[in-house]
Scaffold this motif. Structure first.
Motif, short mmCIF file in Angstrom:
data_model
loop_
_atom_site.label_atom_id
_atom_site.label_comp_id
_atom_site.label_asym_id
_atom_site.label_seq_id
_atom_site.Cartn_x
_atom_site.Cartn_y
_atom_site.Cartn_z
N THR A 21 -11.02 -8.97 -14.40
CA THR A 21 -11.79 -8.78 -13.17
C THR A 21 -11.03 -9.33 -11.96
O THR A 21 -11.06 -8.74 -10.87
CB THR A 21 -13.18 -9.45 -13.27
OG1 THR A 21 -13.04 -10.86 -13.39
CG2 THR A 21 -13.95 -8.92 -14.47
N TRP A 22 -10.37 -10.45 -12.15
CA TRP A 22 -9.54 -11.02 -11.07
C TRP A 22 -8.37 -10.09 -10.76
O TRP A 22 -8.06 -9.83 -9.59
CB TRP A 22 -9.04 -12.40 -11.51
CG TRP A 22 -8.11 -13.08 -10.54
CD1 TRP A 22 -7.92 -12.78 -9.22
CD2 TRP A 22 -7.23 -14.18 -10.82
NE1 TRP A 22 -6.99 -13.62 -8.65
CE2 TRP A 22 -6.55 -14.49 -9.62
CE3 TRP A 22 -6.96 -14.92 -11.97
CZ2 TRP A 22 -5.61 -15.50 -9.55
CZ3 TRP A 22 -6.02 -15.95 -11.89
CH2 TRP A 22 -5.36 -16.23 -10.70
N GLY A 23 -7.76 -9.54 -11.78
CA GLY A 23 -6.64 -8.62 -11.58
C GLY A 23 -7.06 -7.39 -10.79
O GLY A 23 -6.30 -6.89 -9.94
N MET A 24 -8.27 -6.89 -11.04
CA MET A 24 -8.74 -5.73 -10.31
C MET A 24 -9.02 -6.08 -8.84
O MET A 24 -8.79 -5.25 -7.94
CB MET A 24 -10.01 -5.19 -10.97
CG MET A 24 -9.77 -4.53 -12.32
SD MET A 24 -8.69 -3.08 -12.22
CE MET A 24 -9.77 -1.92 -11.37
N THR A 25 -9.47 -7.30 -8.59
CA THR A 25 -9.64 -7.75 -7.21
C THR A 25 -8.28 -7.76 -6.49
O THR A 25 -8.16 -7.31 -5.35
CB THR A 25 -10.25 -9.17 -7.16
OG1 THR A 25 -11.48 -9.17 -7.86
CG2 THR A 25 -10.50 -9.61 -5.73
N ALA A 26 -7.27 -8.30 -7.18
CA ALA A 26 -5.92 -8.35 -6.61
C ALA A 26 -5.38 -6.94 -6.37
O ALA A 26 -4.72 -6.68 -5.36
CB ALA A 26 -4.99 -9.13 -7.53
N LEU A 27 -5.67 -6.03 -7.30
CA LEU A 27 -5.19 -4.65 -7.15
C LEU A 27 -5.82 -4.00 -5.91
O LEU A 27 -5.14 -3.31 -5.14
CB LEU A 27 -5.54 -3.84 -8.41
CG LEU A 27 -4.92 -2.45 -8.52
CD1 LEU A 27 -3.40 -2.53 -8.58
CD2 LEU A 27 -5.44 -1.74 -9.78
N GLY A 28 -7.11 -4.24 -5.72
CA GLY A 28 -7.77 -3.71 -4.52
C GLY A 28 -7.21 -4.33 -3.25
O GLY A 28 -6.98 -3.63 -2.25
N ALA A 29 -6.96 -5.63 -3.29
CA ALA A 29 -6.41 -6.32 -2.12
C ALA A 29 -5.02 -5.82 -1.78
O ALA A 29 -4.60 -5.83 -0.61
CB ALA A 29 -6.38 -7.83 -2.36
N SER A 30 -4.27 -5.33 -2.78
CA SER A 30 -2.89 -4.87 -2.56
C SER A 30 -2.82 -3.59 -1.73
O SER A 30 -1.75 -3.21 -1.27
CB SER A 30 -2.19 -4.64 -3.91
OG SER A 30 -2.72 -3.51 -4.58
N LEU A 31 -3.96 -2.92 -1.54
CA LEU A 31 -3.95 -1.70 -0.73
C LEU A 31 -3.48 -1.97 0.69
O LEU A 31 -3.03 -1.05 1.39
CB LEU A 31 -5.35 -1.08 -0.70
CG LEU A 31 -5.89 -0.48 -2.02
CD1 LEU A 31 -7.28 0.10 -1.80
CD2 LEU A 31 -4.94 0.59 -2.55
N VAL A 32 -3.57 -3.23 1.10
CA VAL A 32 -3.15 -3.58 2.46
C VAL A 32 -1.66 -3.31 2.66
O VAL A 32 -1.21 -3.04 3.79
CB VAL A 32 -3.48 -5.06 2.76
CG1 VAL A 32 -2.55 -6.01 2.01
CG2 VAL A 32 -3.44 -5.35 4.25
N PHE A 33 -0.88 -3.33 1.59
CA PHE A 33 0.56 -3.08 1.71
C PHE A 33 0.89 -1.62 2.02
O PHE A 33 2.01 -1.31 2.42
CB PHE A 33 1.28 -3.49 0.41
CG PHE A 33 1.27 -4.97 0.14
CD1 PHE A 33 1.87 -5.85 1.03
CD2 PHE A 33 0.66 -5.48 -0.99
CE1 PHE A 33 1.88 -7.22 0.78
CE2 PHE A 33 0.65 -6.84 -1.24
CZ PHE A 33 1.26 -7.71 -0.36
N PHE A 34 -0.08 -0.74 1.83
CA PHE A 34 0.17 0.69 2.02
C PHE A 34 -0.28 1.19 3.39
O PHE A 34 -0.20 2.38 3.67
CB PHE A 34 -0.53 1.49 0.91
CG PHE A 34 -0.04 1.14 -0.46
CD1 PHE A 34 1.12 1.68 -0.96
CD2 PHE A 34 -0.74 0.21 -1.24
CE1 PHE A 34 1.58 1.34 -2.23
CE2 PHE A 34 -0.30 -0.13 -2.51
CZ PHE A 34 0.87 0.43 -3.00
N ILE A 35 -0.75 0.27 4.23
CA ILE A 35 -1.14 0.64 5.59
C ILE A 35 0.11 0.69 6.46
O ILE A 35 0.87 -0.26 6.52
CB ILE A 35 -2.13 -0.38 6.18
CG1 ILE A 35 -3.41 -0.43 5.35
CG2 ILE A 35 -2.48 -0.02 7.63
CD1 ILE A 35 -4.39 -1.47 5.83
N LYS A 36 0.30 1.80 7.14
CA LYS A 36 1.44 1.95 8.03
C LYS A 36 0.95 2.42 9.40
O LYS A 36 0.34 3.47 9.53
CB LYS A 36 2.45 2.96 7.47
CG LYS A 36 3.15 2.47 6.21
CD LYS A 36 4.22 3.46 5.75
CE LYS A 36 4.95 2.95 4.51
NZ LYS A 36 5.99 3.90 4.03
N GLY A 37 1.23 1.62 10.39
CA GLY A 37 0.90 2.00 11.76
C GLY A 37 -0.57 2.29 11.98
O GLY A 37 -0.91 3.24 12.67
#
Length: 269
Positions: A21-37
């Motif tokens: 469950t913690w890993g899935m939270t981290a996976l969702g939080a990682s979406l921030v790396f895909f924001i461009k401009g």
């Protein structure tokens, strides 16, 4: 998968389940790396989306289970949810009052606006608080396996951890995206976003170890977290997403966030 959990103690099984469950939270939080401009309208949409996720999670992940678990309690079914919900909101009101006295610069020095610092701190606190009773619930489920001993009980505990984990994916994004919106760097936004799920393995171990003590308190803990989340949405998330004038876009994004979280909660039980 069953044999992995059946070969270890309930406490270890709860810990392993909430690592997911913690890993899935981290996976969702990682979406921030895909924001461009990203522009302001998109960032306001993400903040409102987070609000929608939090509102839906407050009911389907927290209040509804609290009411269901109160069915066999000696008090009226509505009582734990009613008391816990109001206490959760009251605590966040108190925290909001003392927040100006806290040195937030130590952790959020890249966010320049003081109001934004307070908003993001409340958001992170409420989302982290929301994950504690969820971790306890997983721990109690695995702890109950020791008393029941059946494969069905173990399967139910695993299904609960799986469901909470999938639900945690949008919740991780609901923390990291608003942090990035307020000016925090992507790496730091991710770290803070995944941190909100770190409490689940800890609380799961506590729940599995003290299942007899923890189980009667779960309805209060669940509804307490719901009250805290609704307070933050009403006071900070919705007004913040409207600050720059993107009211209609933010309102629709909140509804989309609500709908997605509702779908996941209902579909995954």
């Amino acid at each position: 998968m069953l044999h992995i959990f059946s070969d270890v103690s309930p406490v270890m099984a709860a810990f392993l389940g909430t690592l997911f469950t913690w890993g899935m939270t981290a996976l969702g939080a990682s979406l921030v790396f895909f924001i461009k401009g990203a522009n302001q309208k998109f960032l306001d949409s993400m903040l409102a989306f987070a609000g929608g996720v939090m509102i839906a999670a407050s009911y389907w992940s927290l209040l509804a289970p609290a009411i269901e678990q109160s069915a066999d309690s000696p008090v009226p079914t509505w009582f734990p949810a009613f008391i816990g919900f109001l206490l959760g909101g009251t605590l966040l009101l108190f925290i909001d009052k003392v927040m100006p006295m806290v040195d937030l610069d130590r952790y959020m020095n890249d966010i320049k606006d003081e109001k934004a610092k307070s908003r993001t701190a409340l958001l992170m606190f409420s989302m982290t608080l929301h994950n504690i009773p969820e971790g306890l619930a997983v721990g109690v489920a695995f702890g109950a396996v020791a008393a029941d001993g059946s494969g069905a009980a173990l399967g139910g505990a695993i299904a609960l951890a799986l469901g909470i984990g999938i639900q945690n994916f949008p919740e991780g994004a609901a923390v990291s995206m608003p942090l990035y919106r307020e000016g925090m760097g992507k790496k730091k936004s991710f770290l803070f976003g995944q941190f909100s799920g770190m409490v689940e393995p800890i609380s799961a171990v506590i729940g599995a170890s003290a299942v007899i003590i923890i189980e009667p308190l779960l309805p209060y803990a669940l509804s307490f977290a719901a009250g805290a989340m609704i307070f933050v949405v009403a006071k900070e998330i919705i007004p913040g997403s409207h600050e720059k004038g993107n009211v209609n876009t933010a309102s629709m994004s909140l509804m989309v966030g609500f709908a997605i979280m509702m779908m996941l909660d209902v579909a995954l039980g």
